[in-house]
Motif scaffolding. Structure first.
Motif, PDB file in Angstrom:
ATOM      1  N   ASN A 174      12.648  -0.889  -4.857  1.00 41.69           N
ATOM      2  CA  ASN A 174      11.750  -0.877  -6.004  1.00 41.69           C
ATOM      3  C   ASN A 174      11.624   0.533  -6.560  1.00 41.69           C
ATOM      4  O   ASN A 174      11.958   1.509  -5.884  1.00 41.69           O
ATOM      5  CB  ASN A 174      10.364  -1.391  -5.599  1.00 41.69           C
ATOM      6  N   SER A 175      11.132   0.625  -7.775  1.00 41.00           N
ATOM      7  CA  SER A 175      10.917   1.927  -8.420  1.00 41.00           C
ATOM      8  C   SER A 175      12.167   2.795  -8.319  1.00 41.00           C
ATOM      9  O   SER A 175      12.099   3.970  -7.931  1.00 41.00           O
ATOM     10  CB  SER A 175       9.714   2.640  -7.792  1.00 41.00           C
ATOM     11  N   GLY A 227      13.180   2.710 -12.574  1.00 43.57           N
ATOM     12  CA  GLY A 227      11.924   1.986 -12.452  1.00 43.57           C
ATOM     13  C   GLY A 227      12.106   0.531 -12.079  1.00 43.57           C
ATOM     14  O   GLY A 227      11.139  -0.149 -11.738  1.00 43.57           O
ATOM     15  N   SER A 251      14.168  -2.818 -10.038  1.00 44.21           N
ATOM     16  CA  SER A 251      14.308  -3.245  -8.652  1.00 44.21           C
ATOM     17  C   SER A 251      15.637  -3.949  -8.416  1.00 44.21           C
ATOM     18  O   SER A 251      16.209  -4.540  -9.343  1.00 44.21           O
ATOM     19  CB  SER A 251      13.171  -4.203  -8.282  1.00 44.21           C
ATOM     20  N   ARG A 296       9.125   2.911  -1.300  1.00 43.24           N
ATOM     21  CA  ARG A 296       9.836   2.242  -2.402  1.00 43.24           C
ATOM     22  C   ARG A 296      10.813   1.176  -1.908  1.00 43.24           C
ATOM     23  O   ARG A 296      11.011   0.171  -2.572  1.00 43.24           O
ATOM     24  CB  ARG A 296      10.611   3.278  -3.232  1.00 43.24           C
ATOM     25  N   LYS A 334      15.242   5.199  -8.876  1.00 42.44           N
ATOM     26  CA  LYS A 334      15.419   6.461  -9.577  1.00 42.44           C
ATOM     27  C   LYS A 334      16.903   6.724  -9.781  1.00 42.44           C
ATOM     28  O   LYS A 334      17.733   6.215  -9.021  1.00 42.44           O
ATOM     29  CB  LYS A 334      14.810   7.603  -8.767  1.00 42.44           C
TER      30      LYS A 334
END
Length: 120
Positions: free
Chosen positions: A83-84, A15, A17, A66, A86
């Motif tokens: 970003n975001s 989640g 960055s 993302r 995983k």
């Protein structure tokens, strides 16, 4: 001699960055496309994103929405804003570029990679 040097890899929670940078240096006349690839353990190297000298971008489906690739032509630098993140984004990220040297010879160059680790 042309070099690509990546930086910005780190350990980040899912989640979160990160922003990767890749600076090209050496006997450079111009740079055509620049891009980012990644390779996770036991997997093949895969394309993440590319950007042309004119700023046209393309992305792997897995990162669309993302990740954002950008470049500063004055600094011969390409960036990857992630970003975001995983866990499946964890990999060694490599910078790639097609560079014309001052002798007008074109070559495809790679950096040595920067490690991105994503904890779940």
């Amino acid at each position: 001699q042309v070099q690509l040097v990546e930086s910005g890899g780190d350990l980040v929670q899912a989640g979160g960055s990160l922003r990767l940078s890749c600076a090209a240096s050496g006997n450079i006349f111009s740079i055509n496309f620049m891009g980012w690839y990644r390779q996770a353990p036991g997997k093949q190297r895969e394309l993440v994103a590319t950007i042309t000298s004119g700023g046209i971008t393309s992305y792997a489906d897995s990162v669309k929405g993302r990740f954002t690739i950008s470049r500063d032509n004055a600094k011969n630098t390409v960036y990857l804003q992630m970003n975001s993140l995983k866990p499946e984004d964890a990999a060694v990220y490599y910078c790639n570029a097609e560079i014309y040297t001052s002798t007008r010879n074109a070559g495809n160059y790679w950096g040595k990679g920067t490690l991105v680790t994503v904890s779940s």
